[in-house]
Design a protein around this motif. Structure first.
Motif, mmCIF file in Angstrom:
data_model
loop_
_atom_site.group_PDB
_atom_site.id
_atom_site.type_symbol
_atom_site.label_atom_id
_atom_site.label_comp_id
_atom_site.label_asym_id
_atom_site.label_seq_id
_atom_site.Cartn_x
_atom_site.Cartn_y
_atom_site.Cartn_z
ATOM 1 N N GLU A 257 0.802 -1.230 0.000
ATOM 2 C CA GLU A 257 0.000 0.000 0.000
ATOM 3 C C GLU A 257 0.832 1.275 0.000
ATOM 4 O OE1 GLU A 257 -3.145 0.528 2.891
ATOM 5 O OE2 GLU A 257 -4.146 -1.312 2.301
ATOM 6 N N ARG A 335 -1.887 6.413 -0.067
ATOM 7 C CA ARG A 335 -1.943 4.949 -0.006
ATOM 8 C C ARG A 335 -2.284 4.419 -1.387
ATOM 9 N NH1 ARG A 335 -5.104 3.465 5.669
ATOM 10 N NH2 ARG A 335 -3.739 4.745 6.961
ATOM 11 N N GLU A 337 -4.335 2.228 -3.163
ATOM 12 C CA GLU A 337 -5.557 1.498 -2.796
ATOM 13 C C GLU A 337 -5.998 0.493 -3.853
ATOM 14 O OE1 GLU A 337 -7.084 1.331 0.014
ATOM 15 O OE2 GLU A 337 -6.706 3.164 1.157
ATOM 16 N N ARG A 346 -12.558 6.511 -1.178
ATOM 17 C CA ARG A 346 -11.304 5.749 -1.097
ATOM 18 C C ARG A 346 -10.340 6.342 -2.112
ATOM 19 N NH1 ARG A 346 -9.796 1.562 1.516
ATOM 20 N NH2 ARG A 346 -11.911 1.075 2.155
HETATM 21 MG MG MG Z 1 -7.261 0.732 4.277
#
Ligand code: MG
Ligand code: ATP
Ligand code: ZN
Length: 498
Positions: A257, A335, A337, A346
């Motif tokens: 990540e 991150r 994702e 997200r």
């Molecule tokens: Mg997460």
């Protein structure tokens, strides 16, 4: 669990051993087998020199042990004694060549091991695992075999949790609230040009309206939490070097990540000329050529608080300044994702206010309760949203692949989740974690009294707050609570497009 270690080592000496009485060496072996390699082991346990042979300038040894006084420890002990013995004959030790190192252990797992570091071959059959290691003397001095055994124990533990869903336990649920919207707020904001997908994956440019909403969230945090609870602002680094992630524990699992950061191997323009010329001629950035000229030094901010601990690293604090309460809102978190990207819910690049408190155990737990009460007030009275609190697997266990550990009632994470009416799903929009002594231990931070320092942190995701709030209440301020409307003020209209 039965465990056996085998080691064949060739000890090279600085001169011929032919002048040494073979009886002396036999005595030495007996001393090792009855005394030196048994020390600290339960009776019957420990290591033995199973075979030995002296030829020219070399001593060849075969060592066998159980889990006590493992063969690499035995080798170290014996080398020290041997140095003394040979010293009498003015012979020194030149080095040790490891011819063979094997670990055998019971193995009843129903999954296959793939590859392990420092392991040449790996055989799993009839309830036994046999590892042949590729190790030299310095790897043995660094206790690599012990770490491989521990890694196997970790993997067994992780396999137990795999497939089990993460621990989740409801702690609190708000009243039902009226919803004024049934669409996806990301789409609606894009339609109204409040946001636009940026050039990077999972990245947006946030226009004046939504930015004003984010700032209103921050103002609410100031008015309801930071000012009344005595918080001060800090600025935490947003590039994180590996040393930080080693200490915070993230180095155990962050790899899939992380956003990796690289620096040029040199800033000498000549070194980069070829890259520059290639770009000028093709208008293509030659990524392959760049990759050869850079090196990885860490990653972008992932969890926000870890790099801040360097401020306290190696320090001792007087107890009377506790509890300490600080926050950071100085930059982005990143991150990777993967397929899970969805709108502002997200993202690969997001904004978070990180709230960090530290003190003695009781202070940290007590403060987490105060925070939870403040949050409840914000969500019930100001944002007026439908939300719940759940006790979940703490992040550092989730990171290590241990899903359901719930025995820990003092150390752990509470997730805050909100309803998304358009999808009927719940979204985690923030958390409150009591991290115990994890960070103070990792960064060697001490208290004057000698008592153990604890810490807690809470990550308020601004996009996640917006995703939940706007999904329930919509983009029209008429449907927002009076308090929130006044916290935001007028939504600015800056751009128009033809
Ligand atoms: Mg997460
Ligand atoms: P999820 O299970 O949704 O991936 P997480 O457990 O990985 O979340 P944490 O590591 O607890 O999240 O991060 C703390 C907070 O940071 C979250 O509650 C959320 O507000 C925010 N956050 C984490 N990942 C993202 C993301 N990809 N996009 C936007 N906000 C995020
Ligand atoms: Zn944190």
């Amino acid at each position: 669990m039965v465990m056996q270690f085998l080691l064949i080592a060739n000890i090279k000496c600085s001169g011929s051993l032919s002048g040494i009485n073979s009886g002396d060496i036999a005595d030495f072996v007996t001393y090792c087998n009855t005394n030196l390699l048994k020390k600290g082991a339960p009776s019957g346990g420990g290591a033995v020199i199973d075979q030995w042979n002296v030829a020219g300038e070399k001593i060849k040894l075969k060592l066998v042990s159980d889990r006590y006084v493992r063969v690499h420890d035995a080798l170290l002990r014996l080398k020290n004694e041997l140095t003394k013995l040979l010293g009498k004959h003015r012979i020194g030790l030149r080095g040790v060549e490891i011819e063979d190192y094997r670990i055998l252990m019971d193995w009843d797992e129903d999954w296959q091991l793939k590859k392990l570091p420092f392991v040449k071959t790996l055989k799993q059959e009839r309830g036994t695992l046999t590892l042949a290691l590729d190790v030299d003397e310095s790897a043995l001095a660094n206790r690599i075999p012990d770490r491989i055994v521990r890694l196997l124990e970790d993997k067994k533990e992780a396999a137990k949790w795999k497939g089990k869903s993460e621990h989740w336990e409801l702690l609190f649920e708000s009243e039902k609230k009226p919803f004024y919207f049934d669409k996806d707020p990301t789409e609606e904001m894009a339609n109204r040009c409040w946001i636009r997908h940026a050039a990077g994956r999972g990245q947006f440019v946030y226009g004046p309206q939504i930015t004003k909403i984010f700032r209103a969230f921050e103002r609410i945090l100031f008015d309801e939490i930071f000012t009344p609870l005595g918080y001060e602002e800090m600025i935490f680094p947003k590039f994180v070097s590996w040393d930080v992630w080693k200490r915070s524990g993230h180095a155990k699992g962050i790899y899939p990540e992380a956003y990796y950061v690289c620096t040029p191997k040199t800033r000498d323009p000549d070194y980069w000329e070829e890259v520059i010329d290639y770009y000028k001629v093709t208008n293509e950035v030659p990524v392959d050529m760049i990759m050869k000229r850079i090196e990885n030094v860490g990653g972008m901010c992932y969890a926000q608080c870890p790099p801040s601990w360097v401020f306290l690293q190696g320090k001792t604090m007087p107890d009377d300044i506790l509890p300490v309460k600080v926050f950071d809102r100085s930059g982005t978190s990143h991150r990777y994702e993967s397929g899970g990207l969805h709108g502002i819910e997200r993202l690969d690049e997001f904004h978070r206010v990180e709230i960090l408190w530290m003190g003695k155990k009781e202070q940290v737990i007590e403060h987490s309760k105060q925070l939870r009460a403040k949050y409840r007030h914000i969500f019930d009275e100001i944002l007026d949203i439908e939300w719940r609190e759940a006790w979940v697997t703490p992040w550092f266990m989730a990171q290590e692949g241990k899903a359901g550990l719930a025995e820990l009632r003092e150390v752990g994470t509470i997730d805050y989740e909100g309803v998304l009416p358009y999808s009927a799903k719940m979204l985690e929009f923030q958390n409150v974690s009591v991290n115990g002594d994890k960070y103070p231990k990792g960064f060697s931070v001490k208290l004057q009294s000698g008592e153990q320092l604890w810490s807690g942190c809470s990550g308020v995701g601004l996009q996640r707050w917006a995703a939940v709030f706007l999904a329930q209440k919509g983009l029209d301020p008429d449907n927002w609570s009076e308090k929130f409307r006044s916290a935001v003020g007028e939504l600015p209209e800056v751009f128009r497009f033809l």
